[in-house]
Motif scaffolding. Structure first.
Motif, PDB file in Angstrom:
ATOM      1  N   THR A  17       1.007  -1.334  -0.009  1.00 26.63           N
ATOM      2  CA  THR A  17       0.155  -0.200   0.008  1.00 26.63           C
ATOM      3  C   THR A  17       0.958   1.212   0.096  1.00 26.63           C
ATOM      4  OG1 THR A  17      -1.712  -1.169   1.309  1.00 26.63           O
ATOM      5  CG2 THR A  17      -1.765   1.301   1.349  1.00 26.63           C
ATOM      6  N   ALA A  18       2.091   1.330   0.840  1.00 27.05           N
ATOM      7  CA  ALA A  18       2.864   2.387   0.753  1.00 27.05           C
ATOM      8  C   ALA A  18       3.329   2.642  -0.576  1.00 27.05           C
ATOM      9  CB  ALA A  18       3.904   2.069   1.832  1.00 27.05           C
ATOM     10  N   ALA A  19       3.883   1.538  -1.364  1.00 23.26           N
ATOM     11  CA  ALA A  19       4.465   1.753  -2.642  1.00 23.26           C
ATOM     12  C   ALA A  19       3.444   2.239  -3.476  1.00 23.26           C
ATOM     13  CB  ALA A  19       5.121   0.487  -2.931  1.00 23.26           C
ATOM     14  N   ARG A  20       2.385   1.966  -3.554  1.00 27.09           N
ATOM     15  CA  ARG A  20       1.192   2.582  -4.294  1.00 27.09           C
ATOM     16  C   ARG A  20       1.026   4.258  -4.044  1.00 27.09           C
ATOM     17  NH1 ARG A  20      -4.195   3.165  -3.811  1.00 27.09           N
ATOM     18  NH2 ARG A  20      -4.437   1.700  -1.927  1.00 27.09           N
ATOM     19  N   LEU A  21       1.141   4.371  -2.796  1.00 28.31           N
ATOM     20  CA  LEU A  21       0.678   5.685  -2.342  1.00 28.31           C
ATOM     21  C   LEU A  21       2.123   6.686  -2.737  1.00 28.31           C
ATOM     22  CD1 LEU A  21      -0.897   5.286   1.245  1.00 28.31           C
ATOM     23  CD2 LEU A  21      -1.974   6.275  -0.998  1.00 28.31           C
ATOM     24  N   LEU A  22       3.387   5.993  -2.819  1.00 32.26           N
ATOM     25  CA  LEU A  22       4.532   6.700  -3.148  1.00 32.26           C
ATOM     26  C   LEU A  22       4.381   7.045  -4.711  1.00 32.26           C
ATOM     27  CD1 LEU A  22       7.116   4.768  -1.068  1.00 32.26           C
ATOM     28  CD2 LEU A  22       6.626   7.165  -0.990  1.00 32.26           C
ATOM     29  N   ARG A  23       3.970   6.054  -5.268  1.00 33.00           N
ATOM     30  CA  ARG A  23       4.066   6.111  -6.822  1.00 33.00           C
ATOM     31  C   ARG A  23       2.836   7.147  -7.306  1.00 33.00           C
ATOM     32  NH1 ARG A  23       3.851   0.779  -6.538  1.00 33.00           N
ATOM     33  NH2 ARG A  23       1.724   0.840  -7.056  1.00 33.00           N
ATOM     34  N   GLU A  24       1.776   7.237  -6.894  1.00 27.28           N
ATOM     35  CA  GLU A  24       0.571   7.744  -7.239  1.00 27.28           C
ATOM     36  C   GLU A  24       0.135   9.287  -6.581  1.00 27.28           C
ATOM     37  OE1 GLU A  24      -2.581   4.971  -7.161  1.00 27.28           O
ATOM     38  OE2 GLU A  24      -1.454   3.423  -8.411  1.00 27.28           O
ATOM     39  N   SER A  25       1.008   9.538  -5.388  1.00 26.45           N
ATOM     40  CA  SER A  25       0.543  10.831  -4.747  1.00 26.45           C
ATOM     41  C   SER A  25       1.966  11.302  -4.234  1.00 26.45           C
ATOM     42  CB  SER A  25      -0.248  10.590  -3.681  1.00 26.45           C
ATOM     43  OG  SER A  25       0.474   9.684  -2.434  1.00 26.45           O
TER      44      SER A  25
ATOM     45  N   ALA B 203      11.308  -0.777   7.375  1.00 28.89           N
ATOM     46  CA  ALA B 203      10.469  -1.829   6.957  1.00 28.89           C
ATOM     47  C   ALA B 203      10.277  -1.849   5.353  1.00 28.89           C
ATOM     48  CB  ALA B 203       8.916  -1.821   7.540  1.00 28.89           C
ATOM     49  N   PHE B 204      10.134  -0.674   4.713  1.00 25.92           N
ATOM     50  CA  PHE B 204       9.927  -0.448   3.400  1.00 25.92           C
ATOM     51  C   PHE B 204      11.072  -0.782   2.637  1.00 25.92           C
ATOM     52  CE2 PHE B 204       9.801   1.637  -0.548  1.00 25.92           C
ATOM     53  CZ  PHE B 204       8.489   1.551  -0.926  1.00 25.92           C
ATOM     54  N   LYS B 205      12.283  -0.737   3.114  1.00 21.98           N
ATOM     55  CA  LYS B 205      13.435  -1.146   2.444  1.00 21.98           C
ATOM     56  C   LYS B 205      13.733  -2.676   2.388  1.00 21.98           C
ATOM     57  CE  LYS B 205      18.399   0.119   2.056  1.00 21.98           C
ATOM     58  NZ  LYS B 205      19.572   1.051   2.666  1.00 21.98           N
ATOM     59  N   ARG B 206      13.312  -3.227   3.575  1.00 18.61           N
ATOM     60  CA  ARG B 206      13.635  -4.582   3.666  1.00 18.61           C
ATOM     61  C   ARG B 206      12.572  -5.502   2.700  1.00 18.61           C
ATOM     62  NH1 ARG B 206      13.495  -3.999   9.225  1.00 18.61           N
ATOM     63  NH2 ARG B 206      11.086  -4.043   9.453  1.00 18.61           N
ATOM     64  N   GLN B 207      11.461  -4.812   2.289  1.00 14.15           N
ATOM     65  CA  GLN B 207      10.677  -5.505   1.319  1.00 14.15           C
ATOM     66  C   GLN B 207      10.993  -5.080  -0.231  1.00 14.15           C
ATOM     67  OE1 GLN B 207       6.315  -5.872   2.041  1.00 14.15           O
ATOM     68  NE2 GLN B 207       5.860  -5.305  -0.138  1.00 14.15           N
ATOM     69  N   HIS B 208      11.248  -3.739  -0.415  1.00 15.64           N
ATOM     70  CA  HIS B 208      11.504  -3.412  -1.590  1.00 15.64           C
ATOM     71  C   HIS B 208      12.790  -2.992  -2.151  1.00 15.64           C
ATOM     72  CE1 HIS B 208       6.934  -3.084  -2.622  1.00 15.64           C
ATOM     73  NE2 HIS B 208       6.952  -2.224  -1.360  1.00 15.64           N
ATOM     74  N   GLY B 209      13.838  -3.011  -1.059  1.00 17.30           N
ATOM     75  CA  GLY B 209      15.117  -3.107  -1.516  1.00 17.30           C
ATOM     76  C   GLY B 209      15.946  -1.630  -1.664  1.00 17.30           C
ATOM     77  N   THR B 210      15.002  -0.402  -1.578  1.00 22.45           N
ATOM     78  CA  THR B 210      15.276   0.915  -1.540  1.00 22.45           C
ATOM     79  C   THR B 210      14.615   1.520  -0.556  1.00 22.45           C
ATOM     80  OG1 THR B 210      15.767   2.618  -3.037  1.00 22.45           O
ATOM     81  CG2 THR B 210      13.633   1.359  -3.337  1.00 22.45           C
ATOM     82  N   ALA B 211      15.237   2.810  -0.363  1.00 24.62           N
ATOM     83  CA  ALA B 211      14.329   3.475   0.873  1.00 24.62           C
ATOM     84  C   ALA B 211      13.152   4.155   0.134  1.00 24.62           C
ATOM     85  CB  ALA B 211      15.386   4.740   1.111  1.00 24.62           C
ATOM     86  N   PRO B 212      12.199   4.489   0.791  1.00 17.43           N
ATOM     87  CA  PRO B 212      10.997   5.047   0.336  1.00 17.43           C
ATOM     88  C   PRO B 212      11.283   6.321  -0.500  1.00 17.43           C
ATOM     89  CG  PRO B 212      10.367   4.706   2.573  1.00 17.43           C
ATOM     90  CD  PRO B 212      12.020   4.434   2.226  1.00 17.43           C
ATOM     91  N   GLY B 213      11.951   7.352  -0.074  1.00 13.36           N
ATOM     92  CA  GLY B 213      12.246   8.505  -0.935  1.00 13.36           C
ATOM     93  C   GLY B 213      12.891   8.238  -2.318  1.00 13.36           C
ATOM     94  N   ARG B 214      13.856   7.354  -2.433  1.00 13.32           N
ATOM     95  CA  ARG B 214      14.597   6.997  -3.479  1.00 13.32           C
ATOM     96  C   ARG B 214      13.641   6.149  -4.526  1.00 13.32           C
ATOM     97  NH1 ARG B 214      20.392   4.514  -3.404  1.00 13.32           N
ATOM     98  NH2 ARG B 214      20.556   6.582  -2.784  1.00 13.32           N
ATOM     99  N   TYR B 215      12.731   5.341  -3.600  1.00 15.05           N
ATOM    100  CA  TYR B 215      11.576   4.541  -4.818  1.00 15.05           C
ATOM    101  C   TYR B 215      10.745   5.620  -5.339  1.00 15.05           C
ATOM    102  CZ  TYR B 215       7.707   1.375  -5.576  1.00 15.05           C
ATOM    103  OH  TYR B 215       6.765   0.649  -6.034  1.00 15.05           O
TER     104      TYR B 215
END
Length: 310
Positions: A264-272, A294-306
Motif C-alpha cells: 500500500t505504501a508503494a502505491r501511495l509513493l507512486r501515485e501521490s 520496513a519498506f527497504k526490507r521489502q522493496h530493497g530501497t528507501a521510500p524517498g528513492r523509490y
C-alpha cells in the motif's frame, strides 16, 4: 476496500486495452507469452478451439470466458489442424492491442464469422498480489444458462461500447474492464468452493474466519493489529486462527499484514505526493524511521528513492 477490490487496485498499471475481433475461416492465431500482462477472451459468436503446448485442444462455445492471468502463450483457431498466421493484434500484449478496435481477420466472403471480445492488462510483477500468483495458467469458465448473470451483463455492455464508441467511452471501457476482471475472479473463487483443495487464496476467501481477518487488515491497515485482535475478528481462539491462516495462505497473519502495508505504501509513493510521515501513519507506523526500514526490507530501497525512481 475489500480484498478482491484491492487486488485490482494494487496490481494494475498502465491503461487496459480491449477489442472486438471477427475471424473468418480458415483462421488460426498464435498469441505469444507476454510477461507482465494478463488477458482474457470471450467468445461472442461462432465456435473455435483453444490450444496450448503439451495439452489437448479445448473447444470453446458462445459465452465461454478464457482468462490468462500470467500472459502465457496459446493458440485460437477454427480447427486444431489449421496453421497459425501472424497476429493482426495480440490480446496478450497491452502495448500491441489497440485501445478500442473492431478488426476483421481472414476473408469474410461466404464464411460465418467467429467473434471474440479480448482485453489485456499490464501488471507490475513487483507488486503482483499473491491471489494472482495463486491462479492457474489458464482459467476457463464455460458458459452455462443462468450462470454468472452479472458477468454476462458486463460482457454485453463492453461489447456494445467497443462496437459503437461514443462520448464517455474513454471512461466507461476501463471501468467495465475492471468490473469484468473482478467478476471473472469472483466466478473462479466461487467455483473453487466446490474443489478438493483446502489451501490457497480461493480456499481462504471461501473461509469466513480467514476472510473476516483479511477484510479487517485491508480496511484499516494503520490499526495496531495483533494476532489476538485479528483472531477476535475471525471468531476463533488465537492459536486456532493463527494455525488456520498460516495453513491456508502459507504465511502467518502478521507477515501478510506487513507485506500489505508495504505494498500500500508503494502505491501511495507512486501515485501521490503525500509526505513520507503521512504515508507511514496510513500504514501503521508512528515512526518514519521504522517505516523506512520496513519498506527497504521489502522493496530493497528507501521510500524517498523509490518515489524518485518511479
Amino acid at each position: 476496500m475489500d480484498v478482491l477490490s484491492d487486488v485490482i487496485t494494487v496490481m494494475r498499471t498502465g491503461q487496459p486495452r480491449a477489442a472486438l475481433l471477427a475471424w473468418h475461416a480458415p483462421w488460426a492465431q498464435r498469441f505469444a507469452s507476454v510477461p507482465g500482462a494478463t488477458g482474457f477472451q470471450i467468445l461472442l459468436q461462432g465456435r473455435c478451439w483453444l490450444s496450448r503446448p503439451e495439452t489437448d485442444p479445448v473447444p470453446l462455445a458462445v459465452g465461454d470466458v478464457v482468462f490468462r492471468p500470467h500472459g502465457r502463450g496459446h493458440t485460437l483457431a477454427d480447427d486444431p489442424t489449421t496453421t497459425p498466421i501472424a497476429p493482426a493484434c495480440d490480446p496478450n500484449d497491452p502495448q500491441v492491442l489497440k485501445r478500442y478496435a473492431a478488426d476483421t481477420v481472414g476473408t469474410p466472403a461466404g464464411t460465418p464469422a467467429t467473434v471474440t471480445l479480448c482485453g489485456a492488462y499490464e501488471i507490475d510483477p513487483a507488486r503482483s498480489h499473491p491471489l494472482l500468483d495463486d491462479l492457474p495458467e489458464l482459467v476457463h469458465l464455460p458458459a452455462h444458462l443462468g450462470r454468472h448473470p452479472e458477468l454476462r451483463a458486463t460482457v454485453d455492455l463492453l461489447a456494445a461500447e467497443l462496437e459503437r464508441p461514443r462520448l464517455g467511452t474513454d471512461a466507461i471501457v476501463p471501468a467495465l474492464l475492471d468490473t469484468l476482471l473482478l467478476q471473472i475472479l469472483r466466478a473462479w473463487i466461487d467455483r473453487q468452493s466446490t474443489a478438493t483443495s483446502d489451501t490457497g487464496w480461493a480456499a481462504a476467501l471461501n473461509d469466513p474466519a480467514t476472510t473476516a481477518a483479511l477484510q479487517a487488515m485491508h480496511h484499516d491497515p494503520a490499526r495496531r493489529w495483533t494476532v489476538a485482535t485479528l483472531a477476535t475478528r475471525a471468531g476463533l481462539s488465537r492459536a486456532a486462527f493463527a494455525r488456520r491462516f498460516t495453513t491456508l495462505l502459507g504465511q502467518p497473519p502478521l507477515t501478510y499484514l506487513t507485506w500489505w502495508r508495504m505494498t500500500t505504501a508503494a502505491r501511495l509513493l507512486r501515485e501521490s505526493d503525500t509526505p513520507l510521515r503521512a504515508i507511514a501513519a496510513k500504514v501503521g507506523y508512528t515512526s518514519e524511521f521504522a517505516f523506512a526500514n520496513a519498506f527497504k526490507r521489502q522493496h530493497g530501497t528507501a521510500p524517498g528513492r523509490y518515489r524518485r525512481n518511479e
